[in-house]
Design a protein around this motif. Structure first.
Motif, PDB file in Angstrom:
ATOM      1  N   ALA A 603       0.826  -1.211   0.000  1.00 38.16           N
ATOM      2  CA  ALA A 603       0.000   0.000   0.000  1.00 38.16           C
ATOM      3  C   ALA A 603       0.857   1.256   0.000  1.00 38.16           C
ATOM      4  O   ALA A 603       0.518   2.264  -0.610  1.00 38.16           O
ATOM      5  CB  ALA A 603      -0.928   0.002   1.212  1.00 38.16           C
ATOM      6  N   GLY A 604       1.981   1.179   0.668  1.00 38.97           N
ATOM      7  CA  GLY A 604       2.813   2.379   0.797  1.00 38.97           C
ATOM      8  C   GLY A 604       3.846   2.542  -0.297  1.00 38.97           C
ATOM      9  O   GLY A 604       4.835   3.265  -0.106  1.00 38.97           O
ATOM     10  N   VAL A 605       3.636   1.893  -1.449  1.00 45.88           N
ATOM     11  CA  VAL A 605       4.619   1.977  -2.520  1.00 45.88           C
ATOM     12  C   VAL A 605       4.790   3.427  -2.971  1.00 45.88           C
ATOM     13  O   VAL A 605       3.855   4.221  -2.929  1.00 45.88           O
ATOM     14  CB  VAL A 605       4.190   1.072  -3.696  1.00 45.88           C
ATOM     15  N   ASP A 606       6.017   3.757  -3.398  1.00 44.58           N
ATOM     16  CA  ASP A 606       6.311   5.123  -3.844  1.00 44.58           C
ATOM     17  C   ASP A 606       5.460   5.443  -5.076  1.00 44.58           C
ATOM     18  O   ASP A 606       5.595   4.780  -6.114  1.00 44.58           O
ATOM     19  CB  ASP A 606       7.804   5.240  -4.183  1.00 44.58           C
ATOM     20  N   PRO A 607       4.555   6.421  -4.995  1.00 47.71           N
ATOM     21  CA  PRO A 607       3.632   6.675  -6.113  1.00 47.71           C
ATOM     22  C   PRO A 607       4.311   7.245  -7.349  1.00 47.71           C
ATOM     23  O   PRO A 607       3.689   7.329  -8.406  1.00 47.71           O
ATOM     24  CB  PRO A 607       2.642   7.674  -5.516  1.00 47.71           C
ATOM     25  N   ARG A 608       5.566   7.645  -7.250  1.00 47.80           N
ATOM     26  CA  ARG A 608       6.243   8.133  -8.463  1.00 47.80           C
ATOM     27  C   ARG A 608       6.448   6.996  -9.460  1.00 47.80           C
ATOM     28  O   ARG A 608       6.718   7.235 -10.629  1.00 47.80           O
ATOM     29  CB  ARG A 608       7.599   8.757  -8.096  1.00 47.80           C
ATOM     30  N   GLY A 609       6.365   5.771  -8.991  1.00 50.68           N
ATOM     31  CA  GLY A 609       6.456   4.633  -9.899  1.00 50.68           C
ATOM     32  C   GLY A 609       7.814   4.538 -10.549  1.00 50.68           C
ATOM     33  O   GLY A 609       8.851   4.614  -9.884  1.00 50.68           O
ATOM     34  N   LEU A 610       7.809   4.403 -11.864  1.00 49.88           N
ATOM     35  CA  LEU A 610       9.047   4.179 -12.609  1.00 49.88           C
ATOM     36  C   LEU A 610       9.228   5.258 -13.679  1.00 49.88           C
ATOM     37  O   LEU A 610       9.553   4.982 -14.833  1.00 49.88           O
ATOM     38  CB  LEU A 610       9.046   2.781 -13.229  1.00 49.88           C
ATOM     39  N   GLU A 611       8.933   6.494 -13.285  1.00 47.15           N
ATOM     40  CA  GLU A 611       9.073   7.599 -14.229  1.00 47.15           C
ATOM     41  C   GLU A 611       9.633   8.802 -13.485  1.00 47.15           C
ATOM     42  O   GLU A 611       9.142   9.165 -12.414  1.00 47.15           O
ATOM     43  CB  GLU A 611       7.717   7.936 -14.846  1.00 47.15           C
ATOM     44  N   VAL A 612      10.665   9.421 -14.102  1.00 46.65           N
ATOM     45  CA  VAL A 612      11.358  10.531 -13.453  1.00 46.65           C
ATOM     46  C   VAL A 612      11.581  11.646 -14.462  1.00 46.65           C
ATOM     47  O   VAL A 612      12.002  11.377 -15.581  1.00 46.65           O
ATOM     48  CB  VAL A 612      12.750  10.074 -12.935  1.00 46.65           C
ATOM     49  N   THR A 613      11.299  12.871 -14.094  1.00 52.96           N
ATOM     50  CA  THR A 613      11.790  14.030 -14.839  1.00 52.96           C
ATOM     51  C   THR A 613      12.590  14.879 -13.860  1.00 52.96           C
ATOM     52  O   THR A 613      12.075  15.227 -12.786  1.00 52.96           O
ATOM     53  CB  THR A 613      10.644  14.854 -15.430  1.00 52.96           C
ATOM     54  N   ILE A 614      13.804  15.174 -14.233  1.00 49.51           N
ATOM     55  CA  ILE A 614      14.660  15.897 -13.298  1.00 49.51           C
ATOM     56  C   ILE A 614      15.679  16.725 -14.081  1.00 49.51           C
ATOM     57  O   ILE A 614      16.027  16.388 -15.208  1.00 49.51           O
ATOM     58  CB  ILE A 614      15.360  14.910 -12.333  1.00 49.51           C
ATOM     59  N   GLY A 615      16.120  17.781 -13.458  1.00 47.48           N
ATOM     60  CA  GLY A 615      17.066  18.684 -14.117  1.00 47.48           C
ATOM     61  C   GLY A 615      18.488  18.465 -13.647  1.00 47.48           C
ATOM     62  O   GLY A 615      18.734  17.892 -12.584  1.00 47.48           O
ATOM     63  N   TYR A 616      19.416  18.966 -14.461  1.00 47.24           N
ATOM     64  CA  TYR A 616      20.836  18.796 -14.177  1.00 47.24           C
ATOM     65  C   TYR A 616      21.595  20.064 -14.536  1.00 47.24           C
ATOM     66  O   TYR A 616      21.324  20.710 -15.541  1.00 47.24           O
ATOM     67  CB  TYR A 616      21.401  17.625 -14.981  1.00 47.24           C
ATOM     68  N   LYS A 617      22.555  20.396 -13.684  1.00 48.47           N
ATOM     69  CA  LYS A 617      23.563  21.407 -14.010  1.00 48.47           C
ATOM     70  C   LYS A 617      24.890  20.874 -13.507  1.00 48.47           C
ATOM     71  O   LYS A 617      24.934  20.237 -12.454  1.00 48.47           O
ATOM     72  CB  LYS A 617      23.284  22.703 -13.239  1.00 48.47           C
ATOM     73  N   PRO A 618      25.986  21.141 -14.219  1.00 45.47           N
ATOM     74  CA  PRO A 618      27.288  20.779 -13.651  1.00 45.47           C
ATOM     75  C   PRO A 618      27.521  21.555 -12.352  1.00 45.47           C
ATOM     76  O   PRO A 618      26.847  22.556 -12.081  1.00 45.47           O
ATOM     77  CB  PRO A 618      28.290  21.224 -14.721  1.00 45.47           C
TER      78      PRO A 618
END
Lengths: 787, 279
Positions: A603-618
């Motif tokens: 029941a407490g599974v992470d709802p983000r599932g298997l999809e990520v959008t994220i940003g990057y900077k050096p």
């Protein structure tokens, strides 16, 4: 390194379709009811428009300037102090300021029929004096392009760092060095297909673009649309080099028309349009003085640099990107204490200057590297000795140079040493003393440059142009069968990202690259990005994919921990499996569970599932510094002026190479373009501002027989601030060749006491230089030459 | 860059072609290989009502042996020479020059007759065929005419064709035993039109000694008694007798005012002669 991960020379995925002729470019798109567009373009460089009109029979198929009510001109302002803005009209109304400027748009069932209509549009122009020479255009009394400015100067900049301290140097060498106006020549020209999608209520614009999200910004601003009303799709792109980063008036015209006509419309740029109206770049002029001690140690550089910016400030890079950058990058890879630089971005009646692979660096490298050779001659030293004496040293890294550029890492002297060793300088000197049986003259030359890549927010906020890169985002999304989709907002115009970015994800997730698909080139499906420019994709998109993949790895492990009934911290992800003390579970099983058997999840599974959008900077966004030393041997025919490249060596340091084969390919392509700059490519204009080449018979590009197979050597100094230590290298191949080849030709001709300081070095320029020398030294006669 | 609308005809014989070309009510262009005409059509530099494609005429692709010469149809391609489908009667001169014309794709379609009739001064055929001593035959409503290849070219982009005439064949002499030839052209890059051409023939058996300086502003300069350039032609290195200044004066007299142009053309001829007598 795995056989598919970072560092592997994986064959290119995209080649399967490219090599079979199955790529999909704008020109391959067929939509029902699509009509073709031909533009009426200005035949004059500078003129007042008295009228543009279409007779009754064709009026319904012609869009005239007055029709575009409410459409805004293209405006690309730089935030640099003193910048004067231009307004590039979509269809010119009061004045034309360049040959090829749009006057009317004609629509018909075929391009041929559209050209028939274009020939009937009546254009009445009152010719004005053309501004075609940037140095004269700087002077008072010149005709003006944008009268309200009061002059023709987009921007003037000045920098002085302790310059006066150099003035007592014993060696002082001044030269005028220039690079011709060139054209970018991607195999595929520009092209656009536009239609209104009434279900989605948006304008769909297919256009081969390096930066689809930036096109959407510009299009929304000019047409007054909300961004959700626009979808930009950039399909396969047949080369861009900077040209396909530019928002064109043609795009605005097609978008405007498609919203009103009820059918798709298409414009495919032809080569004449491309050469005469579209792709100008590179025209720089330097008056540069090098100050040095007698041992070749540089004391200072003083430079006046002028760039012919053309008629308008193009979107999004602006009219001053080249000249204003010159001041900050002219010092190149050298460390010296005194510097002064004065730059002008000048408006002329030519196409806007556009950023071409190497942006400003090719001119800068020529100016700096030719003056270094001139100093060496003055000091009677080998040029490489002067270079080595002044290059930034490895123990200085990271190093902030005289213009506050932050060199992240590297060993420049070693690159030079390797290049000199590989070209075997001593044997060339021996060969030169012996002379050639065929009477040709041998010369050796080299050049060193550094290439700032992937420079980010802090740098571009300073320029203040319409486009400032921030965090680069990527989406990583698992499919239910354990495959992976990567989504990025940049777009490939030859960078091989469909191959290299899956390699990055594979490095972290272990998923077979055949199951990883890159989705890019569509604003509907991808996160915002400023796109592909500035040698940034390996660093920025690669970093974003790495970051997203690491986030995704965490989510995968969380579900894996549940399936393995263990703690997530005890797990390891490798080889496409999550391993725990009691067993392993594959990524496929984890994906299947999340998407297809959610009943097996707690029941407490992470709802983000298997999809990520994220940003990057050096860690620092001041840019990576790749660099290279080029060395070349040429043979010059003193009777015909012909130049043959006999050997070419490139020692390059791009940090960690994601795919070395792809990097080699980038260097080969850049070298070909650099040879074009050095020896062939030149767009001349006459005094009335007419471009003098309209086909490739008159605008020469190097072909297979003019580009030698270079010998490449890679160094690998990891960048300290980026994922894996990657540095941007996309443009470097095009930066150094003109300087190296010019230095080699001047070495070959040193017996005549002449230097060639203007590229391209054509046979005529060689012969004129020799002729001048013979006038100066009448005693010196060439065997067999004509008096 | 799309052509205007035009009609297209592909006659089966020379008479049929002449009948179509003679129609004075229409603007007619003759197309052989189309390697120059194609781009000109696309750029609308020519806007014909009718294009007559003569590549369907068998006679224009024939090669016949006439004893001391071969006669080659106007539509024989550069590649036909390069690949020796046309017998070589020139000790390798024509196959060698043909193999250096533009690119292979152009050579596959481009024709000897089309090149001579297009009359671009920078093209190869006009120079080498002038050196070899070839002649051409044209046919028209009033019958046939034969003339030397250098007379056929009147000037830049102008051939000696009267209304209704087409070039039908090129007659190439068989070079004698001991004939020597040399050809040199200067191009900015492979496949481009030349900026200077030198061509040279010494054929003692036929009493021919010809030098050609091509890629000028107009038709090539042909020196029909070229022995002056090589002395008696007997020594090891006849090119040593080459008189660069006399050649330059010849060019100046022909209107070549630019000194660098003169230099490159003189050198091209000298190198052609050197190639005829390799060390």
């Amino acid at each position: 390194m795995t056989e598919q991960g970072v560092g592997a020379s994986l064959l290119r995925k995209e080649d399967d379709r490219f090599l079979r002729g199955r790529g999909q470019y704008v020109g391959d798109i067929r939509l029902a009811g699509m009509k073709d567009v031909a533009f009426v373009r200005s035949p004059l460089a500078h003129a007042n428009i008295r009228s543009v009109s279409a007779h009754e029979a064709i009026r319904g198929q012609v869009v005239l300037p007055a029709d575009l009510k409410g459409v805004k001109p293209i405006v690309a302002v730089s935030g640099l102090q003193g910048f004067k803005a231009s307004e590039q009209p979509i269809l010119a109304h009061d004045k034309v300021r360049q040959v090829g400027e749009l006057l009317a748009m004609c629509v018909a069932d075929t391009r041929a029929a559209a050209e028939d209509i274009a020939a009937q549009v009546d254009v009445d122009l009152e010719e004005l004096p053309a501004v075609h020479d940037m140095l004269k255009a700087r002077e008072p009394g010149s005709a003006l392009l944008h009268e309200h400015w009061g002059d023709n100067v987009f921007l003037e900049t000045f920098v002085d760092v302790n310059f006066a301290a150099a003035l007592d140097a014993p060696i002082k060498v001044t030269r005028e060095i220039s690079t011709a106006r060139q054209n970018m020549s991607p195999m595929e020209g520009r092209g656009t297909v536009a239609y209104w999608d009434s279900r989605m209520e948006h304008l769909v614009l297919y256009t081969g673009s390096q930066m689809p999200h930036i096109v959407r910004n510009g299009l929304a601003e000019c047409l007054g649309l909300d961004q959700v009303q626009i979808r930009i799709i950039s399909p396969d792109v047949g080369g861009g080099f900077g040209y396909k980063g530019i928002l064109l008036p043609e795009d605005i015209c097609l978008g405007w028309y498609a919203m009103r006509c009820g059918h798709p419309v298409r414009w495919l740029e032809d080569r004449r349009e491309n050469l005469t109206a579209g792709t100008n770049c590179r025209e720089h002029h330097y008056r540069i003085t090098g100050y040095a001690d007698r041992d070749g140690k540089l004391r200072g550089i003083d430079c006046e640099a002028t760039v012919d910016s053309g008629a308008y400030s193009s979107y999004p890079f602006s009219a001053c990107l080249e000249a204003a950058q010159v001041a900050s990058i002219l010092p190149g890879p050298y460390d010296f204490p005194s510097y002064r630089c004065h730059t002008w971005s000048i408006a002329t009646n030519k196409c806007p200057i556009l950023p071409y692979r190497g942006v400003a660096r090719t001119g800068v490298c020529s100016a700096m590297e030719l003056i270094i050779d001139a100093i060496a001659r003055e000091c009677e030293l080998e040029p490489h000795e002067v270079r080595r004496r002044n290059l930034v040293r490895p123990e200085q890294m990271p190093f902030d140079n005289i213009t506050k550029k932050h060199f992240d890492s590297g060993n420049y002297p070693e690159a030079l040493d390797r290049a000199i060793a590989a070209i075997d300088l001593p044997s060339i000197r021996v060969r030169q003393k012996k002379g050639e049986a065929d009477g040709r003259l041998i010369g050796v030359g080299h050049s060193v440059y550094c290439e700032q890549g992937a420079h980010g927010t802090s740098v571009y906020a300073g320029w203040g142009i319409p486009m400032v890169p921030g965090h680069e985002q990527a989406t990583a999304r698992m499919t239910p069968d354990g495959g992976l989709e990567l989504r990025i907002g940049a777009h490939s115009h030859g960078q091989s990202m469909e191959t290299t970015l899956p390699q990055v994800a594979h490095e972290i997730l272990g998923i077979d690259t055949r199951k990883i698909k890159l989705v890019h080139g569509d604003t509907e499906y991808t996160p915002y990005s400023t796109g592909s420019w500035g040698s940034r994709c390996a660093v920025m998109s690669g970093g974003a994919v790495a970051t997203a993949s690491r986030e995704l790895a965490g989510l995968i492990k969380k579900i894996g921990a549940h399936l393995l009934q263990t703690e997530v911290d005890s797990l390891e992800l490798s080889g496409g499996q999550v391993h725990g003390a009691n067993g392993s579970v594959t990524i496929e099983e984890i994906a299947h569970t999340w998407y297809r058997r959610p009943q097996d999840l707690p029941a407490g599974v992470d709802p983000r599932g298997l999809e990520v959008t994220i940003g990057y900077k050096p860690q620092r966004d001041s840019g990576t510094f790749s660099y290279a030393a080029h060395a070349v041997v040429v043979a010059v025919d003193p009777e015909m002026g012909d130049i043959e490249i006999l050997d070419y060596v490139i020692v390059e340091d791009g940090g960690k190479l994601i795919n070395p084969m792809v990097v080699d390919g980038q260097i080969y392509g850049g070298l070909a373009q650099g040879i074009g700059t050095a020896l062939y490519e030149e767009m001349n204009f006459d005094a009335s501002g007419q471009p003098l080449a309209s086909t490739f018979a008159d605008y020469l590009l190097p072909g297979p027989t003019e580009v030698p197979a270079p010998r490449l050597d890679h160094m690998e100094t990891l960048a300290p601030y980026t994922e894996f230590g990657v540095k941007g290298i996309g443009e470097g191949g095009a930066i150094a060749p003109p300087a190296a080849i010019s230095n080699a030709v001047n070495d070959a001709l040193r017996g005549y006491g002449v230097e060639l300081l203007r590229s391209p070095i054509t046979p005529r320029r060689v012969l004129e230089a020799i002729q001048r020398s013979q006038h100066n030294q009448p005693a010196r006669q060439l065997q067999g030459a004509v008096a | 860059m799309k052509p205007v609308n035009f009609d297209y005809a592909r006659p089966k014989d020379v008479a049929g072609a002449i009948a179509l070309i003679g129609d004075e009510s229409r603007t007619v262009k003759v197309m052989a290989g189309g390697q120059s005409l194609g781009p000109m059509l696309n750029m609308r530099l020519v806007q014909p009502d009718l294009v007559v494609d003569i590549t369907g005429i068998g006679e224009l692709k024939a090669v016949t042996d006439q004893g001391d010469r071969i006669v080659v149809g106007a539509c024989v391609t550069h590649a036909d020479f390069e690949d020796l489908r046309v017998p070589d009667v020139t000790h390798g001169a024509l196959p060698s020059v043909a193999s250096g014309i533009a690119y292979r794709a152009v050579r596959n379609r481009g024709t000897i007759g089309g090149s001579l009739t297009h009359a671009d001064p920078s093209a190869d055929w006009i120079s080498i065929l002038s050196a070899i001593g070839a002649s051409v035959t044209v046919a028209g409503p009033a019958g046939s005419r034969t003339m030397s290849v250098e007379d056929y070219m009147l000037g830049a982009l102008e051939a000696d064709l009267r209304p209704g005439e087409i070039l039908v064949s090129v007659s190439i002499p068989k070079l004698g035993h001991g004939a020597r030839w040399g050809y040199y052209k200067s191009c900015r890059k492979t496949g481009e039109f030349a900026h200077a051409i030198g061509a040279f023939l010494h054929d003692p058996e036929r009493g021919a000694s010809r030098a050609v300086i091509g890629a000028t502003e107009s038709k090539p300069i042909v020196v029909a008694a070229a022995t002056a350039f090589i002395g008696d032609g007997q020594g090891d290195k006849p090119a040593k007798g080459f008189d660069a200044n006399a050649t330059a004066k010849l060019l100046e007299a022909s209107g070549m005012v630019d000194q660098i142009d003169r230099q490159t053309h003189v050198v091209a001829l000298r190198r052609a002669i050197e190639r005829a007598y390799p060390a």
